[in-house]
Structures are given as structure tokens and as C-alpha cells.
Design a protein around this motif. Structure first.
Motif, PDB file in Angstrom:
ATOM      1  N   SER A  56       0.850  -4.211 -12.832  1.00 31.76           N
ATOM      2  CA  SER A  56       1.837  -4.621 -13.931  1.00 31.76           C
ATOM      3  C   SER A  56       3.277  -5.018 -13.361  1.00 31.76           C
ATOM      4  O   SER A  56       4.080  -5.027 -14.059  1.00 31.76           O
ATOM      5  CB  SER A  56       2.109  -3.177 -14.327  1.00 31.76           C
ATOM      6  N   SER A  57       3.201  -5.585 -12.070  1.00 32.24           N
ATOM      7  CA  SER A  57       4.610  -6.117 -11.671  1.00 32.24           C
ATOM      8  C   SER A  57       5.805  -5.037 -11.377  1.00 32.24           C
ATOM      9  O   SER A  57       6.899  -5.690 -11.361  1.00 32.24           O
ATOM     10  CB  SER A  57       4.938  -7.451 -12.474  1.00 32.24           C
ATOM     11  N   ARG A  58       5.365  -3.796 -11.371  1.00 31.15           N
ATOM     12  CA  ARG A  58       6.411  -2.892 -10.965  1.00 31.15           C
ATOM     13  C   ARG A  58       6.920  -2.930  -9.604  1.00 31.15           C
ATOM     14  O   ARG A  58       7.847  -2.427  -9.194  1.00 31.15           O
ATOM     15  CB  ARG A  58       5.872  -1.702 -11.508  1.00 31.15           C
ATOM     16  N   ARG A  59       5.910  -3.385  -8.691  1.00 30.72           N
ATOM     17  CA  ARG A  59       6.194  -3.617  -7.361  1.00 30.72           C
ATOM     18  C   ARG A  59       6.156  -5.060  -7.221  1.00 30.72           C
ATOM     19  O   ARG A  59       5.719  -6.108  -7.928  1.00 30.72           O
ATOM     20  CB  ARG A  59       5.074  -3.239  -6.466  1.00 30.72           C
ATOM     21  N   PRO A  60       7.173  -5.377  -6.370  1.00 31.05           N
ATOM     22  CA  PRO A  60       7.296  -6.915  -5.846  1.00 31.05           C
ATOM     23  C   PRO A  60       5.695  -7.444  -5.638  1.00 31.05           C
ATOM     24  O   PRO A  60       4.875  -6.696  -5.381  1.00 31.05           O
ATOM     25  CB  PRO A  60       7.982  -6.794  -4.636  1.00 31.05           C
ATOM     26  N   SER A  61       5.944  -8.694  -5.755  1.00 29.86           N
ATOM     27  CA  SER A  61       4.494  -9.713  -5.477  1.00 29.86           C
ATOM     28  C   SER A  61       4.097  -9.082  -4.260  1.00 29.86           C
ATOM     29  O   SER A  61       4.413  -8.996  -3.394  1.00 29.86           O
ATOM     30  CB  SER A  61       5.116 -11.121  -5.478  1.00 29.86           C
ATOM     31  N   PRO A  62       2.628  -8.893  -4.477  1.00 30.97           N
ATOM     32  CA  PRO A  62       1.818  -8.464  -3.286  1.00 30.97           C
ATOM     33  C   PRO A  62       1.711  -9.831  -2.219  1.00 30.97           C
ATOM     34  O   PRO A  62       1.848 -10.933  -2.642  1.00 30.97           O
ATOM     35  CB  PRO A  62       0.428  -8.256  -4.035  1.00 30.97           C
ATOM     36  N   GLY A  63       1.620  -9.408  -1.100  1.00 28.89           N
ATOM     37  CA  GLY A  63       1.601 -10.358   0.062  1.00 28.89           C
ATOM     38  C   GLY A  63       0.097 -10.871   0.001  1.00 28.89           C
ATOM     39  O   GLY A  63      -0.704 -10.185  -0.472  1.00 28.89           O
ATOM     40  N   ILE A  64      -0.015 -11.925   0.995  1.00 29.15           N
ATOM     41  CA  ILE A  64      -1.464 -12.339   1.194  1.00 29.15           C
ATOM     42  C   ILE A  64      -2.366 -11.400   1.746  1.00 29.15           C
ATOM     43  O   ILE A  64      -3.475 -11.389   1.383  1.00 29.15           O
ATOM     44  CB  ILE A  64      -1.208 -13.682   2.118  1.00 29.15           C
ATOM     45  N   GLY A  65      -1.810 -10.629   2.517  1.00 34.41           N
ATOM     46  CA  GLY A  65      -2.882  -9.457   3.210  1.00 34.41           C
ATOM     47  C   GLY A  65      -3.496  -8.640   2.106  1.00 34.41           C
ATOM     48  O   GLY A  65      -4.671  -8.260   2.056  1.00 34.41           O
ATOM     49  N   PHE A  66      -2.474  -8.212   1.347  1.00 32.36           N
ATOM     50  CA  PHE A  66      -3.074  -7.579   0.129  1.00 32.36           C
ATOM     51  C   PHE A  66      -4.017  -8.063  -0.981  1.00 32.36           C
ATOM     52  O   PHE A  66      -4.831  -7.609  -1.271  1.00 32.36           O
ATOM     53  CB  PHE A  66      -1.724  -6.821  -0.649  1.00 32.36           C
ATOM     54  N   VAL A  67      -3.522  -9.392  -1.075  1.00 31.31           N
ATOM     55  CA  VAL A  67      -4.390  -9.932  -1.910  1.00 31.31           C
ATOM     56  C   VAL A  67      -5.751 -10.531  -1.453  1.00 31.31           C
ATOM     57  O   VAL A  67      -6.827 -10.359  -2.082  1.00 31.31           O
ATOM     58  CB  VAL A  67      -3.686 -11.281  -2.317  1.00 31.31           C
ATOM     59  N   ARG A  68      -5.817 -10.425  -0.175  1.00 33.66           N
ATOM     60  CA  ARG A  68      -7.151 -10.605   0.600  1.00 33.66           C
ATOM     61  C   ARG A  68      -7.898  -9.511   0.295  1.00 33.66           C
ATOM     62  O   ARG A  68      -9.237  -9.499  -0.007  1.00 33.66           O
ATOM     63  CB  ARG A  68      -7.020 -10.922   1.874  1.00 33.66           C
ATOM     64  N   ARG A  69      -7.285  -8.309   0.751  1.00 34.73           N
ATOM     65  CA  ARG A  69      -7.925  -7.109   0.636  1.00 34.73           C
ATOM     66  C   ARG A  69      -8.668  -6.678  -0.837  1.00 34.73           C
ATOM     67  O   ARG A  69      -9.715  -6.217  -1.061  1.00 34.73           O
ATOM     68  CB  ARG A  69      -7.148  -5.728   1.263  1.00 34.73           C
ATOM     69  N   TYR A  70      -7.616  -7.066  -1.688  1.00 35.95           N
ATOM     70  CA  TYR A  70      -7.969  -6.819  -3.355  1.00 35.95           C
ATOM     71  C   TYR A  70      -9.281  -7.653  -3.638  1.00 35.95           C
ATOM     72  O   TYR A  70     -10.302  -7.023  -4.208  1.00 35.95           O
ATOM     73  CB  TYR A  70      -6.585  -7.403  -4.100  1.00 35.95           C
ATOM     74  N   ILE A  71      -9.100  -8.865  -3.170  1.00 36.20           N
ATOM     75  CA  ILE A  71     -10.431  -9.692  -3.410  1.00 36.20           C
ATOM     76  C   ILE A  71     -11.741  -9.410  -2.827  1.00 36.20           C
ATOM     77  O   ILE A  71     -12.700  -9.314  -3.356  1.00 36.20           O
ATOM     78  CB  ILE A  71     -10.134 -11.255  -3.141  1.00 36.20           C
ATOM     79  N   GLU A  72     -11.471  -9.143  -1.440  1.00 32.67           N
ATOM     80  CA  GLU A  72     -12.743  -8.518  -0.675  1.00 32.67           C
ATOM     81  C   GLU A  72     -13.309  -7.284  -1.372  1.00 32.67           C
ATOM     82  O   GLU A  72     -14.676  -6.998  -1.308  1.00 32.67           O
ATOM     83  CB  GLU A  72     -12.505  -8.378   0.846  1.00 32.67           C
ATOM     84  N   ALA A  73     -12.248  -6.335  -2.099  1.00 33.92           N
ATOM     85  CA  ALA A  73     -12.966  -5.173  -2.556  1.00 33.92           C
ATOM     86  C   ALA A  73     -13.484  -5.392  -3.652  1.00 33.92           C
ATOM     87  O   ALA A  73     -14.679  -4.932  -3.991  1.00 33.92           O
ATOM     88  CB  ALA A  73     -11.555  -4.290  -2.715  1.00 33.92           C
ATOM     89  N   LEU A  74     -13.042  -6.654  -4.446  1.00 29.34           N
ATOM     90  CA  LEU A  74     -13.866  -7.009  -5.965  1.00 29.34           C
ATOM     91  C   LEU A  74     -15.237  -7.259  -5.361  1.00 29.34           C
ATOM     92  O   LEU A  74     -15.976  -6.918  -6.200  1.00 29.34           O
ATOM     93  CB  LEU A  74     -12.983  -8.044  -6.289  1.00 29.34           C
ATOM     94  N   ILE A  75     -15.347  -8.082  -4.385  1.00 37.68           N
ATOM     95  CA  ILE A  75     -16.582  -8.881  -4.056  1.00 37.68           C
ATOM     96  C   ILE A  75     -17.369  -7.750  -3.590  1.00 37.68           C
ATOM     97  O   ILE A  75     -18.600  -7.626  -4.211  1.00 37.68           O
ATOM     98  CB  ILE A  75     -16.333  -9.805  -3.116  1.00 37.68           C
TER      99      ILE A  75
END
Length: 100
Positions: A56-75
Motif C-alpha cells: 500500500s506504499s506506507r513504507r518506502p519502495s521495497p529494495g531489490i532483495g525484498f522484491v526478489r524474495r517476494y517473487i520467489e515466495a509467489l513462485i
């Protein structure tokens, strides 16, 4: 990790990174795959409220590491279920052939 997974990570990651609102893009992918926030947070070992804050963008933009973990968890969650990402990948290949 297979080539197909790497390709999907790049596809999803690219769409998140180039988006003006990366949190919204992350949420869009999660909802598109019908994954509950609580399930994703559990796999990522973070609280659902932290995940909600990023989406919801209440935190600053997520970093690359967070995005990668997020995507790997989705997969990972998707592999345990219906393999929607595999269907998306196949659809992408078919449309590329049609475009040619």
C-alpha cells in the motif's frame, strides 16, 4: 532453479521495478495469482502488516532483495498449487509466436 523460473522472476521483477508504484505492482501480481497476503508473509517470514505496508506504499519502495524474495515466495506458493505462473509463461510464448 530452472530457466523457466528465472524467466518468470525477470518478467515479474521487471514489471515491478519499472512501475511508478512498485508496491501496487507487487499486490497486483499476488492478487492475479490468487495468493493470500497471510500465506505470502508466512513464506517470506515477515508479518502480514509489513507486507501490507509495502503493497500500500506506507513504507518506502521495497529494495531489490525484498522484491526478489517476494517473487520467489509467489513462485513457491504457486508451485504448491495450480501452477498459474506456468500457464502465464505458456500464454506469453504463444503470443510471441503469433506476433512473429
Amino acid at each position: 532453479m530452472s530457466y523457466k523460473k528465472d524467466e518468470l522472476i525477470s518478467k515479474i521483477g521487471g514489471s515491478v521495478i519499472v512501475n511508478e508504484k512498485p508496491g501496487k505492482a507487487l499486490k497486483n501480481w499476488r492478487e492475479r495469482l490468487s495468493i493470500r497476503q497471510i500465506d505470502l508473509a508466512k513464506i517470506m517470514k515477515i508479518s502480514p502488516s509489513v507486507l501490507s505496508d509495502y503493497e500500500s506504499s506506507r513504507r518506502p519502495s521495497p529494495g531489490i532483495g525484498f522484491v526478489r524474495r517476494y517473487i520467489e515466495a509467489l513462485i513457491q506458493l504457486d508451485e504448491d498449487r495450480e501452477k498459474i505462473l506456468e500457464k502465464l509463461s505458456e500464454t506469453s510464448k504463444k503470443s510471441a509466436i503469433i506476433d512473429i
